[in-house]
Design a protein around this motif. Structure first.
Motif, PDB file in Angstrom:
ATOM      1  N   GLU A  60      -9.114  -2.815   8.875  1.00  0.00           N
ATOM      2  CA  GLU A  60      -9.494  -1.431   8.605  1.00  0.00           C
ATOM      3  C   GLU A  60      -9.863  -0.807   9.931  1.00  0.00           C
ATOM      4  N   LEU A  61      -9.331   0.393  10.180  1.00  0.00           N
ATOM      5  CA  LEU A  61      -9.592   1.093  11.433  1.00  0.00           C
ATOM      6  C   LEU A  61      -9.910   2.550  11.158  1.00  0.00           C
ATOM      7  N   ALA A  62     -10.641   3.147  12.061  1.00  0.00           N
ATOM      8  CA  ALA A  62     -10.808   4.594  12.011  1.00  0.00           C
ATOM      9  C   ALA A  62      -9.464   5.199  12.392  1.00  0.00           C
ATOM     10  N   PRO A  63      -8.991   6.197  11.661  1.00  0.00           N
ATOM     11  CA  PRO A  63      -7.663   6.753  11.926  1.00  0.00           C
ATOM     12  C   PRO A  63      -7.458   7.203  13.368  1.00  0.00           C
ATOM     13  N   PHE A  64      -8.501   7.735  14.002  1.00  0.00           N
ATOM     14  CA  PHE A  64      -8.363   8.220  15.369  1.00  0.00           C
ATOM     15  C   PHE A  64      -8.402   7.095  16.396  1.00  0.00           C
ATOM     16  N   LEU A  66      -6.278   4.552  16.083  1.00  0.00           N
ATOM     17  CA  LEU A  66      -4.891   4.094  16.171  1.00  0.00           C
ATOM     18  C   LEU A  66      -4.295   4.602  17.485  1.00  0.00           C
ATOM     19  N   PRO A  67      -3.441   3.816  18.146  1.00  0.00           N
ATOM     20  CA  PRO A  67      -2.806   4.331  19.362  1.00  0.00           C
ATOM     21  C   PRO A  67      -2.042   5.614  19.042  1.00  0.00           C
ATOM     22  N   HIS A  68      -2.355   6.676  19.764  1.00  0.00           N
ATOM     23  CA  HIS A  68      -1.696   7.936  19.473  1.00  0.00           C
ATOM     24  C   HIS A  68      -1.051   8.537  20.712  1.00  0.00           C
ATOM     25  N   LEU A  69      -0.074   9.388  20.462  1.00  0.00           N
ATOM     26  CA  LEU A  69       0.705   9.996  21.530  1.00  0.00           C
ATOM     27  C   LEU A  69      -0.067  11.119  22.201  1.00  0.00           C
ATOM     28  N   SER A  70      -0.815  11.869  21.442  1.00  0.00           N
ATOM     29  CA  SER A  70      -1.693  12.918  21.961  1.00  0.00           C
ATOM     30  C   SER A  70      -2.676  13.245  20.855  1.00  0.00           C
ATOM     31  N   GLY A  71      -3.662  14.040  21.199  1.00  0.00           N
ATOM     32  CA  GLY A  71      -4.632  14.353  20.173  1.00  0.00           C
ATOM     33  C   GLY A  71      -5.662  15.364  20.600  1.00  0.00           C
TER      34      GLY A  71
END
Length: 190
Positions: A60-64, A66-71
């Protein structure tokens, strides 16, 4: 003093090894992006990730996280590698492990061919010249028509497979390489 010399030598060797570490690999493009957003009035929490959709919980992870492309503080772009009936396969970490997350009502999936047109992008650092060269037509048939500078932002007009037609400089450039890794960085805002 004699005891400090081995410690200093060890510190210098480990710092040199860390400095010589290869850069993190460019992210895979997948089929599109998941726009992960906070839902108004809901407390931020964690989401379960599975080995297969709804089967064998991995973590279980906090959605933010997750490795993201930008944000931004309240949204992030997460690369989606595969889709199945309301489930998205995403990266769990920078090591490349993947898992399935069920789409939240406040999230949106957008295929690359719909997401990229109208957006400004820039070439990722450390790219080979062939990935930021502009051509007169997509693919091997196109002749060289210039190049995009490293920090230059260019606007995408249209997407055809791994190629993007640019506004200025006019022409086509690869937005992902033949291995499926991104060659450009994009943001959620247009």
């Amino acid at each position: 003093m004699r005891h400090l010399l081995p410690g200093a030598l060890l510190l210098a060797l480990t710092a040199g090894a860390a400095a010589g570490a290869p850069p993190a690999p460019r992210p895979y493009s997948g089929s599109g992006v998941l726009v992960v957003q906070d839902a108004p009035g809901r407390e931020p929490g964690t989401v379960p990730l599975y080995h297969e959709p709804g089967v064998e919980r991995l973590t279980e992870l906090a959605p933010f996280s997750l490795p993201h492309l930008s944000g931004a503080p309240d949204s992030a772009l997460v690369a989606v590698y595969e889709r199945r009936r309301g489930w998205s396969r995403v990266a769990l970490d920078d090591a490349g492990r993947q898992g399935w997350v069920q789409d939240d009502r406040s999230w949106r999936y957008i295929a690359w061919r719909e997401f990229l047109p109208g957006r400004s992008v820039r070439v990722l650092p450390g790219m080979k010249k062939e990935w930021y060269q502009v051509k007169s037509a997509p693919g091997a048939a196109g002749s060289a028509a210039g190049a995009v500078a490293r920090d230059q932002r260019v606007r995408i007009l249209e997407v055809e497979d791994a190629w993007a037609r640019l506004e200025n400089p006019a022409g086509w450039m690869r937005w992902r390489d033949p291995d499926g890794r991104l060659t450009v960085a994009t943001e959620l805002a247009r």
